[in-house]
Design a protein around this motif. Structure first.
Motif, PDB file in Angstrom:
ATOM      1  N   GLY A   1       0.924  -1.122  -0.045  1.00 23.14           N
ATOM      2  CA  GLY A   1      -0.112   0.083  -0.036  1.00 23.14           C
ATOM      3  C   GLY A   1       0.807   1.190   0.095  1.00 23.14           C
ATOM      4  N   LYS A   2      -0.054   2.320  -0.246  1.00 18.08           N
ATOM      5  CA  LYS A   2       0.638   3.835  -0.421  1.00 18.08           C
ATOM      6  C   LYS A   2      -0.034   4.474   0.907  1.00 18.08           C
ATOM      7  CE  LYS A   2       2.979   4.187  -4.711  1.00 18.08           C
ATOM      8  NZ  LYS A   2       2.871   3.247  -5.019  1.00 18.08           N
ATOM      9  N   ILE A   3       0.722   5.388   1.597  1.00 16.10           N
ATOM     10  CA  ILE A   3      -0.180   5.975   2.766  1.00 16.10           C
ATOM     11  C   ILE A   3       0.384   7.408   2.706  1.00 16.10           C
ATOM     12  CG2 ILE A   3       1.331   4.935   4.280  1.00 16.10           C
ATOM     13  CD1 ILE A   3      -1.081   5.172   6.246  1.00 16.10           C
ATOM     14  N   PHE A   4      -0.484   8.559   2.842  1.00 15.41           N
ATOM     15  CA  PHE A   4      -0.042   9.933   3.153  1.00 15.41           C
ATOM     16  C   PHE A   4      -0.610  10.310   4.424  1.00 15.41           C
ATOM     17  CE2 PHE A   4       0.742  12.353  -0.851  1.00 15.41           C
ATOM     18  CZ  PHE A   4       1.366  11.557  -1.615  1.00 15.41           C
ATOM     19  N   ALA A   5       0.117  11.138   4.992  1.00 11.15           N
ATOM     20  CA  ALA A   5      -0.093  11.749   6.500  1.00 11.15           C
ATOM     21  C   ALA A   5      -0.855  13.010   6.448  1.00 11.15           C
ATOM     22  CB  ALA A   5       1.266  11.853   7.190  1.00 11.15           C
ATOM     23  N   GLN A   6      -2.045  12.872   6.910  1.00 12.36           N
ATOM     24  CA  GLN A   6      -2.921  14.289   7.007  1.00 12.36           C
ATOM     25  C   GLN A   6      -2.434  14.938   8.226  1.00 12.36           C
ATOM     26  OE1 GLN A   6      -7.087  14.985   8.252  1.00 12.36           O
ATOM     27  NE2 GLN A   6      -7.419  15.134   5.972  1.00 12.36           N
ATOM     28  N   LEU A   7      -1.839  16.483   7.864  1.00 10.85           N
ATOM     29  CA  LEU A   7      -1.499  17.157   9.179  1.00 10.85           C
ATOM     30  C   LEU A   7      -2.436  18.090   9.243  1.00 10.85           C
ATOM     31  CD1 LEU A   7       2.327  17.471   7.603  1.00 10.85           C
ATOM     32  CD2 LEU A   7       1.254  15.683   9.229  1.00 10.85           C
ATOM     33  N   VAL A   8      -2.525  18.323  10.802  1.00 11.18           N
ATOM     34  CA  VAL A   8      -3.848  19.411  11.133  1.00 11.18           C
ATOM     35  C   VAL A   8      -3.356  20.130  12.532  1.00 11.18           C
ATOM     36  CG1 VAL A   8      -4.955  17.658  12.335  1.00 11.18           C
ATOM     37  CG2 VAL A   8      -6.140  19.376  11.601  1.00 11.18           C
ATOM     38  N   GLN A   9      -3.763  21.379  12.299  1.00 11.43           N
ATOM     39  CA  GLN A   9      -3.824  22.212  13.465  1.00 11.43           C
ATOM     40  C   GLN A   9      -5.028  22.584  13.508  1.00 11.43           C
ATOM     41  OE1 GLN A   9      -4.023  24.363  15.678  1.00 11.43           O
ATOM     42  NE2 GLN A   9      -2.299  24.324  16.990  1.00 11.43           N
ATOM     43  N   ALA A  10      -5.890  22.256  14.671  1.00 13.17           N
ATOM     44  CA  ALA A  10      -7.247  22.589  14.721  1.00 13.17           C
ATOM     45  C   ALA A  10      -7.571  24.068  15.006  1.00 13.17           C
ATOM     46  CB  ALA A  10      -7.840  21.837  15.542  1.00 13.17           C
ATOM     47  N   GLY A  11      -6.713  24.823  15.622  1.00 10.96           N
ATOM     48  CA  GLY A  11      -7.021  26.092  15.906  1.00 10.96           C
ATOM     49  C   GLY A  11      -7.961  26.261  16.895  1.00 10.96           C
ATOM     50  N   ARG A  12      -8.962  27.147  16.622  1.00 11.20           N
ATOM     51  CA  ARG A  12      -9.885  27.310  17.845  1.00 11.20           C
ATOM     52  C   ARG A  12     -11.064  26.358  18.172  1.00 11.20           C
ATOM     53  NH1 ARG A  12     -14.786  31.014  15.212  1.00 11.20           N
ATOM     54  NH2 ARG A  12     -15.581  29.811  13.373  1.00 11.20           N
ATOM     55  N   VAL A  13     -10.858  25.064  17.315  1.00 11.05           N
ATOM     56  CA  VAL A  13     -11.813  23.930  17.558  1.00 11.05           C
ATOM     57  C   VAL A  13     -11.173  23.170  18.835  1.00 11.05           C
ATOM     58  CG1 VAL A  13     -12.843  21.785  16.493  1.00 11.05           C
ATOM     59  CG2 VAL A  13     -12.578  24.144  15.271  1.00 11.05           C
ATOM     60  N   GLY A  14     -11.762  22.775  19.643  1.00  8.02           N
ATOM     61  CA  GLY A  14     -11.144  22.072  20.628  1.00  8.02           C
ATOM     62  C   GLY A  14     -11.424  22.666  22.294  1.00  8.02           C
ATOM     63  N   HIS A  15     -10.573  22.183  23.010  1.00  8.48           N
ATOM     64  CA  HIS A  15     -10.890  22.711  24.278  1.00  8.48           C
ATOM     65  C   HIS A  15      -9.397  22.664  25.135  1.00  8.48           C
ATOM     66  CE1 HIS A  15     -11.889  22.914  28.645  1.00  8.48           C
ATOM     67  NE2 HIS A  15     -12.920  23.649  28.129  1.00  8.48           N
ATOM     68  N   PRO A  16      -8.921  23.485  25.816  1.00  6.51           N
ATOM     69  CA  PRO A  16      -7.793  23.282  26.408  1.00  6.51           C
ATOM     70  C   PRO A  16      -7.460  21.830  27.171  1.00  6.51           C
ATOM     71  CG  PRO A  16      -8.375  25.532  26.983  1.00  6.51           C
ATOM     72  CD  PRO A  16      -9.260  24.739  26.348  1.00  6.51           C
ATOM     73  N   ALA A  17      -8.723  21.637  27.828  1.00  4.14           N
ATOM     74  CA  ALA A  17      -8.578  20.075  28.585  1.00  4.14           C
ATOM     75  C   ALA A  17      -8.335  19.042  27.676  1.00  4.14           C
ATOM     76  CB  ALA A  17      -9.876  19.706  29.188  1.00  4.14           C
ATOM     77  N   ILE A  18      -8.375  19.081  26.275  1.00  2.19           N
ATOM     78  CA  ILE A  18      -8.041  18.153  25.183  1.00  2.19           C
ATOM     79  C   ILE A  18      -6.494  18.136  25.016  1.00  2.19           C
ATOM     80  CG2 ILE A  18      -8.667  17.190  23.020  1.00  2.19           C
ATOM     81  CD1 ILE A  18     -11.485  18.142  23.458  1.00  2.19           C
ATOM     82  N   GLN A  19      -6.266  19.837  24.767  1.00  3.91           N
ATOM     83  CA  GLN A  19      -5.093  20.132  24.159  1.00  3.91           C
ATOM     84  C   GLN A  19      -3.994  20.569  25.057  1.00  3.91           C
ATOM     85  OE1 GLN A  19      -7.697  22.529  21.720  1.00  3.91           O
ATOM     86  NE2 GLN A  19      -6.934  21.376  20.034  1.00  3.91           N
ATOM     87  N   ASN A  20      -3.519  19.365  25.961  1.00  5.09           N
ATOM     88  CA  ASN A  20      -2.418  19.773  26.818  1.00  5.09           C
ATOM     89  C   ASN A  20      -2.496  20.656  27.790  1.00  5.09           C
ATOM     90  OD1 ASN A  20       0.201  18.404  27.359  1.00  5.09           O
ATOM     91  ND2 ASN A  20       1.326  19.966  26.346  1.00  5.09           N
ATOM     92  N   ASN A  21      -3.652  21.321  28.152  1.00  5.81           N
ATOM     93  CA  ASN A  21      -4.002  22.518  28.854  1.00  5.81           C
ATOM     94  C   ASN A  21      -3.452  23.790  28.159  1.00  5.81           C
ATOM     95  OD1 ASN A  21      -5.480  21.192  30.955  1.00  5.81           O
ATOM     96  ND2 ASN A  21      -3.509  20.199  31.693  1.00  5.81           N
ATOM     97  N   GLU A  22      -3.110  23.645  26.904  1.00  4.24           N
ATOM     98  CA  GLU A  22      -2.767  24.906  26.177  1.00  4.24           C
ATOM     99  C   GLU A  22      -3.943  25.423  25.799  1.00  4.24           C
ATOM    100  OE1 GLU A  22       0.213  23.802  23.627  1.00  4.24           O
ATOM    101  OE2 GLU A  22       1.126  22.141  24.660  1.00  4.24           O
TER     102      GLU A  22
END
Length: 366
Positions: free
Chosen positions: A94-115
């Motif tokens: 198979g062949k595989i690509f990595a999808q790279l994401v920065q979610a920006g304002r979508v999320g919550h600090p409790a999910i995102q390393n308290n950042e």
């Protein structure tokens, strides 16, 4: 048994795929602290018969994943875990690509390393999201990225692309869709900046193209795809007067940069696609490299759109969850197994790696 275009090879001067079936990027959320779990190796290996696999959303930074248990590729341990996954996919051909994401304002600090969340402007998404205590909390107001900090975030994408290629991925897909950070810059509802990254079409797309240009300089244009979701109403992003002109400008500039592919994310609402066929015709005229599309396709409708010549590859999401051998089922007209929505985004191996190959026990129509 009729010959399907879906199962015919796709080859150009930059890539050779065994078929035109793509496994769409899905965030199945089976990582811990950004580290892919061992079961993810089995999951991707089982689905290596796709012409191309695109990975889960992979966070480019510790505050980059929108949802709990999103994998990352911002430190060496994660990179090594992905290397094992990629090696197993390659061993299966198979062949595989990595999808790279920065979610920006979508999320919550409790999910995102308290950042804190980051965004082009300090405008919160008016929605709730599940956090580790299993409660649903309002998304918080993000910190607006300063003009001086923009190069830092461009470099974060660049380093993630380097990490992905070093892990053995065949290429990277930049996630510029679904209301995440790059899309937030593009859309004036989330971008009210008055510097060179806000206002005009050229300014609102500047961050996108700075990221693309840096990744091209790092890994080469022939290993880069981009995901876009034109006209998609998601995370408070609405239609705006310059939306068509904005996406036409993006298409024209991507053609100049000569990247490998554009991947459109479609959505079906009230029976209508978010991306009209007229836009796909427009896109085909403006962008001459690979165009793929995902979102709500059956085998029948995928075959139909391929035969228009507007699209080169079709990506499947839900069908690939429950049919790890999807390409073989399509080729042989085998029935398609149904999926369990309860296990899409959480849980262990159940509903993840326990779907059998070629089962006739429970099927759904084409």
């Amino acid at each position: 048994m009729s010959q399907k275009k879906l199962t015919t090879p796709f080859t150009n001067e930059n890539i050779s795929l065994s078929n035109r079936v793509v496994m769409a990027p899905m965030n199945r959320r089976r990582a811990v602290n950004g580290l892919p779990l061992p079961s993810m190796t089995t999951y991707y290996q089982q689905r290596a018969g796709a012409g191309l696999l695109i990975s889960d959303n992979i966070a480019v930074s510790s505050n980059g994943g929108a949802y709990m248990n999103t994998p990352g590729i911002y430190h060496d341990e994660q990179k090594l875990a992905w290397k094992k996954i990629v090696e197993e996919v390659h061993q299966k051909g198979g062949k595989i690509f990595a999808q790279l994401v920065q979610a920006g304002r979508v999320g919550h600090p409790a999910i995102q390393n308290n950042e804190p969340l980051i965004a082009p402007s300090a405008i919160a998404v008016n929605e709730t999201i599940r956090i580790p205590d299993n409660s649903y909390q309002n998304m918080t107001i993000p910190i607006a990225i300063t003009t001086e900090e923009i190069p830092v975030w461009v470099n974060v994408f660049k380093q993630a692309a380097i990490n992905a290629i070093e892990a053995g991925f065949d290429g990277v897909e930049i996630h510029a869709a679904h209301g995440f950070l790059i899309d937030q810059f593009i859309n004036p509802f989330s971008n009210t900046r008055t510097d060179e990254y806000g206002g005009s079409i050229e300014n609102r797309t500047r961050f996108l193209f700075e990221v693309i240009q840096e990744v091209i300089a790092t890994v080469g244009k022939n290993k880069i795809g981009i995901r876009l979701s034109p006209f998609r109403k998601i995370y408070d992003l609405k239609s705006y007067p310059e939306e068509l002109a904005t996406h036409e400008y993006i298409l024209d500039e991507l053609q100049k940069l000569d990247i490998l592919y554009i991947h459109f994310s479609n959505a079906i609402s009230d029976g209508q696609p978010s991306i009209p066929i007229s836009f796909l015709r427009n896109a085909r005229e403006r962008f001459k490299n690979i165009i793929m599309i995902a979102g709500g396709f059956t085998v029948k409708t995928a075959e139909e759109i391929l035969r228009t010549g507007l699209i080169d590859l079709v990506a499947f999401g839900k069908l690939y969850i429950s049919n790890p051998d999807l390409t073989e089922r399509i080729k042989n007209d085998f029935p398609l197994a149904d999926w369990d929505e309860e296990t899409f985004y959480h849980g262990g191996d159940k509903g993840y790696i326990d779907y059998p190959s070629v089962s006739f026990s429970k099927c759904t129509d084409y």
